[in-house]
Enzyme design. Sequence first.
Site, PDB file in Angstrom:
ATOM      1  N   HIS A 105       0.820  -1.209   0.000  1.00  0.00           N
ATOM      2  CA  HIS A 105       0.000   0.000   0.000  1.00  0.00           C
ATOM      3  C   HIS A 105       0.859   1.267   0.000  1.00  0.00           C
ATOM      4  O   HIS A 105       0.360   2.352  -0.293  1.00  0.00           O
ATOM      5  CB  HIS A 105      -0.908  -0.004   1.228  1.00  0.00           C
ATOM      6  CG  HIS A 105      -2.280   0.536   0.975  1.00  0.00           C
ATOM      7  ND1 HIS A 105      -2.821   0.699  -0.290  1.00  0.00           N
ATOM      8  CD2 HIS A 105      -3.247   0.962   1.843  1.00  0.00           C
ATOM      9  CE1 HIS A 105      -4.036   1.189  -0.202  1.00  0.00           C
ATOM     10  NE2 HIS A 105      -4.327   1.365   1.076  1.00  0.00           N
ATOM     11  N   ASN A 119      -6.597   7.011   4.347  1.00  0.00           N
ATOM     12  CA  ASN A 119      -7.950   7.472   4.020  1.00  0.00           C
ATOM     13  C   ASN A 119      -8.214   8.938   4.355  1.00  0.00           C
ATOM     14  O   ASN A 119      -9.284   9.464   4.044  1.00  0.00           O
ATOM     15  CB  ASN A 119      -9.000   6.582   4.699  1.00  0.00           C
ATOM     16  CG  ASN A 119      -8.903   6.618   6.211  1.00  0.00           C
ATOM     17  OD1 ASN A 119      -7.895   7.067   6.758  1.00  0.00           O
ATOM     18  ND2 ASN A 119      -9.945   6.164   6.888  1.00  0.00           N
ATOM     19  N   ASP A 126      -0.502   2.728  -5.272  1.00  0.00           N
ATOM     20  CA  ASP A 126      -0.625   1.314  -5.630  1.00  0.00           C
ATOM     21  C   ASP A 126      -1.918   1.062  -6.402  1.00  0.00           C
ATOM     22  O   ASP A 126      -2.907   1.783  -6.231  1.00  0.00           O
ATOM     23  CB  ASP A 126      -0.594   0.456  -4.366  1.00  0.00           C
ATOM     24  CG  ASP A 126      -1.692   0.858  -3.380  1.00  0.00           C
ATOM     25  OD1 ASP A 126      -1.721   2.047  -2.976  1.00  0.00           O
ATOM     26  OD2 ASP A 126      -2.527   0.000  -3.026  1.00  0.00           O
ATOM     27  N   ASN A 163      -8.746   4.554  -1.474  1.00  0.00           N
ATOM     28  CA  ASN A 163      -9.157   5.508  -0.434  1.00  0.00           C
ATOM     29  C   ASN A 163      -8.258   6.743  -0.352  1.00  0.00           C
ATOM     30  O   ASN A 163      -8.727   7.833  -0.029  1.00  0.00           O
ATOM     31  CB  ASN A 163      -9.191   4.808   0.924  1.00  0.00           C
ATOM     32  CG  ASN A 163     -10.343   3.833   1.040  1.00  0.00           C
ATOM     33  OD1 ASN A 163     -11.393   4.017   0.421  1.00  0.00           O
ATOM     34  ND2 ASN A 163     -10.162   2.779   1.823  1.00  0.00           N
TER      35      ASN A 163
END
Length: 257
Positions: free
Chosen positions: A86, A134, A159, A180
């Site tokens: 991530h 997020n 990513d 997100n």
Amino acid sequence: MHVIFRAKSFQYILGSNSITHVCRLNNNAFVQRDVCKQCNIFKFNKSRNINNMAGECPGENNDQKTQRQTIMIVGLGNHDLPTTRHSVGMMFVDKLAKMLGCTLTKNRDCLGFIGVKELTTLKVVLLKPKLAMNINGTSVKKTANVFQVQPKNIYLVHDDLDKDVGKIGLKEKGSASGHNGVKSVINNFKTDEIPRLRIGIGRPHCVDLVPTYVLKKFMPLELADIDLALQLGVDKLDDHLMSRFGHSGIRVLRTNS
């Protein structure tokens, strides 16, 4: 520096900006015939002796200063989990900072780690948000305000589950596609016209495994593909910047590499 040579009754001045200035020789002085398209504010002085002419076009430097724009390159990820799938966007920014000889330092106003590099035609701001994925759009927006960067000049690097490991792509605008971090940035700027460089991390076979999968590190066999993807990503981003801003044939992001 300009190179000056004589050809019959004309004086040719070749500048570093690849534009040819043509002047007529007149009693060891020179008279303007054509004005450099890039340096159109430059006027030759008829009474100025050619041997005393400055070696660099005054208009060139002034023009570059007025045209220099600021861009941001943002590595999305979880700062506390820097080597996970991530956070591959942050891995990209780390690589770019090293290539540019730029140090990333913590900036409270920007809520992240910032690096700034002045290039000939661009000012490059690198950002790794400190906030969670997020809500990292808040960090991106604050940094854009500090450096007065328009959304179209902010490049998000993140990513992509829908691309195989090591595959890359560049998208100039559009939806967040379920990411997100991108969604947070779009919500903060109220526009989806924000370019983004996507780096493939692959997708698990079961959708329920996605939250765990993105927080895992790359497998040893995948690291070579990721290293190559980071380099190809630099090339891809560099080509896009070249098409937008140009740089006299010098690669924008590889000036110091």
